[in-house]
Design a protein around this motif. Structure first.
Motif, PDB file in Angstrom:
ATOM      1  N   ARG A 186       5.997   1.993 -17.941  1.00 26.59           N
ATOM      2  CA  ARG A 186       6.221   3.244 -17.222  1.00 26.59           C
ATOM      3  C   ARG A 186       5.305   3.339 -16.009  1.00 26.59           C
ATOM      4  O   ARG A 186       4.093   3.085 -16.127  1.00 26.59           O
ATOM      5  N   PRO A 187       5.818   3.704 -14.875  1.00 33.65           N
ATOM      6  CA  PRO A 187       4.938   3.936 -13.720  1.00 33.65           C
ATOM      7  C   PRO A 187       4.118   5.201 -13.939  1.00 33.65           C
ATOM      8  O   PRO A 187       4.563   6.147 -14.596  1.00 33.65           O
ATOM      9  N   ILE A 188       2.907   5.208 -13.400  1.00 37.02           N
ATOM     10  CA  ILE A 188       2.062   6.405 -13.488  1.00 37.02           C
ATOM     11  C   ILE A 188       1.603   6.863 -12.108  1.00 37.02           C
ATOM     12  O   ILE A 188       0.929   7.886 -11.991  1.00 37.02           O
ATOM     13  N   ASP A 189       1.951   6.140 -11.078  1.00 36.20           N
ATOM     14  CA  ASP A 189       1.546   6.498  -9.720  1.00 36.20           C
ATOM     15  C   ASP A 189       2.793   6.527  -8.838  1.00 36.20           C
ATOM     16  O   ASP A 189       3.519   5.534  -8.761  1.00 36.20           O
ATOM     17  N   PHE A 190       3.031   7.652  -8.175  1.00 39.55           N
ATOM     18  CA  PHE A 190       4.273   7.834  -7.433  1.00 39.55           C
ATOM     19  C   PHE A 190       4.030   8.108  -5.950  1.00 39.55           C
ATOM     20  O   PHE A 190       4.921   8.579  -5.248  1.00 39.55           O
ATOM     21  N   ASP A 191       2.827   7.797  -5.470  1.00 42.78           N
ATOM     22  CA  ASP A 191       2.497   8.042  -4.067  1.00 42.78           C
ATOM     23  C   ASP A 191       3.375   7.233  -3.116  1.00 42.78           C
ATOM     24  O   ASP A 191       3.689   7.684  -2.017  1.00 42.78           O
ATOM     25  N   GLN A 192       3.747   6.022  -3.534  1.00 42.66           N
ATOM     26  CA  GLN A 192       4.456   5.118  -2.630  1.00 42.66           C
ATOM     27  C   GLN A 192       5.970   5.208  -2.818  1.00 42.66           C
ATOM     28  O   GLN A 192       6.662   4.199  -2.896  1.00 42.66           O
ATOM     29  N   GLN A 193       6.485   6.415  -2.917  1.00 39.50           N
ATOM     30  CA  GLN A 193       7.920   6.616  -2.980  1.00 39.50           C
ATOM     31  C   GLN A 193       8.489   6.638  -1.564  1.00 39.50           C
ATOM     32  O   GLN A 193       8.194   7.531  -0.779  1.00 39.50           O
ATOM     33  N   CYS A 194       9.270   5.601  -1.236  1.00 37.98           N
ATOM     34  CA  CYS A 194       9.989   5.573   0.054  1.00 37.98           C
ATOM     35  C   CYS A 194       9.059   5.692   1.258  1.00 37.98           C
ATOM     36  O   CYS A 194       9.338   6.466   2.182  1.00 37.98           O
ATOM     37  N   TYR A 195       7.965   4.945   1.281  1.00 41.28           N
ATOM     38  CA  TYR A 195       7.105   5.005   2.463  1.00 41.28           C
ATOM     39  C   TYR A 195       7.035   3.678   3.205  1.00 41.28           C
ATOM     40  O   TYR A 195       7.244   3.630   4.418  1.00 41.28           O
ATOM     41  N   GLU A 196       6.744   2.591   2.512  1.00 38.09           N
ATOM     42  CA  GLU A 196       6.493   1.305   3.166  1.00 38.09           C
ATOM     43  C   GLU A 196       7.774   0.697   3.743  1.00 38.09           C
ATOM     44  O   GLU A 196       8.886   0.958   3.266  1.00 38.09           O
ATOM     45  N   GLY A 197       7.603  -0.129   4.765  1.00 35.85           N
ATOM     46  CA  GLY A 197       8.738  -0.768   5.419  1.00 35.85           C
ATOM     47  C   GLY A 197       9.141  -2.102   4.830  1.00 35.85           C
ATOM     48  O   GLY A 197      10.276  -2.549   4.997  1.00 35.85           O
ATOM     49  N   LYS A 198       8.220  -2.764   4.147  1.00 39.31           N
ATOM     50  CA  LYS A 198       8.517  -4.080   3.576  1.00 39.31           C
ATOM     51  C   LYS A 198       9.264  -3.911   2.259  1.00 39.31           C
ATOM     52  O   LYS A 198       8.774  -3.269   1.332  1.00 39.31           O
ATOM     53  N   PHE A 199      10.434  -4.506   2.156  1.00 41.92           N
ATOM     54  CA  PHE A 199      11.258  -4.380   0.957  1.00 41.92           C
ATOM     55  C   PHE A 199      10.528  -4.944  -0.266  1.00 41.92           C
ATOM     56  O   PHE A 199      10.679  -4.442  -1.385  1.00 41.92           O
ATOM     57  N   LYS A 200       9.701  -5.966  -0.087  1.00 41.96           N
ATOM     58  CA  LYS A 200       8.991  -6.587  -1.207  1.00 41.96           C
ATOM     59  C   LYS A 200       8.018  -5.622  -1.892  1.00 41.96           C
ATOM     60  O   LYS A 200       7.683  -5.814  -3.066  1.00 41.96           O
ATOM     61  N   VAL A 201       7.554  -4.604  -1.171  1.00 42.77           N
ATOM     62  CA  VAL A 201       6.622  -3.637  -1.749  1.00 42.77           C
ATOM     63  C   VAL A 201       7.249  -2.924  -2.955  1.00 42.77           C
ATOM     64  O   VAL A 201       6.550  -2.479  -3.858  1.00 42.77           O
TER      65      VAL A 201
END
Length: 361
Positions: free
Chosen positions: A228-243
């Protein structure tokens, strides 16, 4: 497998827009609370918190002057009751605030509150954070599209978030993975494939091992593991698909190797299809609520123009779907991703139904 330059800079926090705020009100995510994040910043001192191996956890235990601590404890117990019960003060006398910890590592800089029931010594945690639209979108998407429900509250600039129980991924990999039975390792490999697929579909990034937990459940004679993820800060922000693929972070290398050791390419593809189908069913089952959330996201600014252009270009190259190329903003990119998954599921399902009807006739 390296994470080198996958995430190039710290993500800023984004404010909650009026449209997102209206969505949160409609779905009972907002309620007046008696204490704010900034109130907890007035601590007078702190000590480092160490784990059982005497390693620094990067959390500090904070202390307040005597007068403020009594008031803060009372308000935190009220928040606990609002989050987990009906908000009544009747049970407050049975609660104790055992610890208030603060983490300066990462984007959200959360406070972790440990609440104990003095009648039976059961305890639980919750977190107090600054609001961030990215994180709120991530929490809502997790609640809608994952197998798990999430409880959180937003009031003005403060986010109250329930604790997600489990073994931190980095701790599990270092301390538990090698002792797992072969059947458990195979099951973990399957779950990592599904987790990897789920994060990619809904564009949840930065799932390094300390940003998710492994949850063991005893099932008859076996132990079943979920991630289960516990950190949701990086929802739809980074440009690199690999992230948005957990497999590309070096912290997850042992789990990636486990997948290669325990699963065939056919099994990996099967589990990916299974996860896409499950997500598609959740999309169809929560269409109205999801559309309202995506509408708020489409009118919001939760990334940079450079990141948006890069991500939609990379996903277009991966899928060939022109909806990604023509997307305007991260909300539309995510909408295109979910539509792509749903449409493929419906196309295959319809083809299967037609084939079954033809065989019957």
């Amino acid at each position: 497998m390296s994470e080198y330059k996958l995430i190039s800079q710290k993500k800023p926090a984004f404010p909650v827009t009026k449209k997102l705020g209206n969505y949160l009100k409609r779905h009972n995510r907002t309620i007046k609370i008696p204490i704010f994040y900034d109130d907890l910043l007035r601590f007078q001192g702190s000590v480092a918190v160490y784990d059982k191996h005497d390693n620094d956890t990067l959390w500090i235990r904070v202390f307040y002057n005597e007068f403020e601590r009594a008031e803060i404890d009372l308000y935190l117990k009220k928040v606990y009751n609002i989050l987990h019960s009906n908000g009544s003060d009747a049970s407050i006398k049975h609660l104790n605030v055992d610890a208030i910890d603060f983490c300066t590592f990462g984007n959200s800089k959360p406070f972790r509150i440990k609440i104990r029931n003095i009648l039976n010594d059961n305890y639980t945690y919750f977190y107090v954070k600054k609001t961030d639209a990215s994180r709120i979108y991530g929490l809502e998407l997790e609640d809608i599209l994952s197998p798990y429900n999430l409880n959180f509250l937003v009031y003005e600039d403060t986010l109250i978030e329930e604790h997600i129980s489990g073994i931190p991924g980095d701790v599990f990999i270092n301390d538990y993975l090698d002792d797992c039975l072969d059947i458990e390792k195979a099951q973990l490999a399957k779950e990592f494939v599904k987790f990897n697929e789920r994060c990619m579909i809904r564009l949840l990034g930065d799932m390094r091992s300390y940003n998710y937990v492994v949850v063991p459940t005893h099932d008859f004679e076996n132990v079943v593991y979920k991630i289960r993820p516990i950190d949701f800060d990086q929802q739809c922000y980074e440009g690199k698909f690999k992230v948005y693929y957990p497999q590309f972070f070096k912290e997850n290398l042992k789990l990636v190797q486990l997948v290669g050791d325990k699963l065939t390419s056919e099994s990996i593809e099967q589990y990916q299809i299974e996860e896409r189908s499950i997500v598609a069913k959740r999309i169809l089952g929560s269409r109205s609520r999801l559309n309202r959330l995506l509408s708020a996201m489409k009118s919001d600014n939760i990334s940079t123009p450079k990141n948006i252009e890069q991500l939609k270009s990379e996903i277009f190259e991966f899928t060939g779907d022109i909806n990604f190329r023509d997307s305007d903003g991260m909300g539309e990119v995510l909408d295109s991703a979910l539509t792509f998954v749903r449409r493929n599921y419906e196309d295959v399902s319809m083809k299967t139904i037609i084939q079954q009807q033809q065989r019957l006739h």
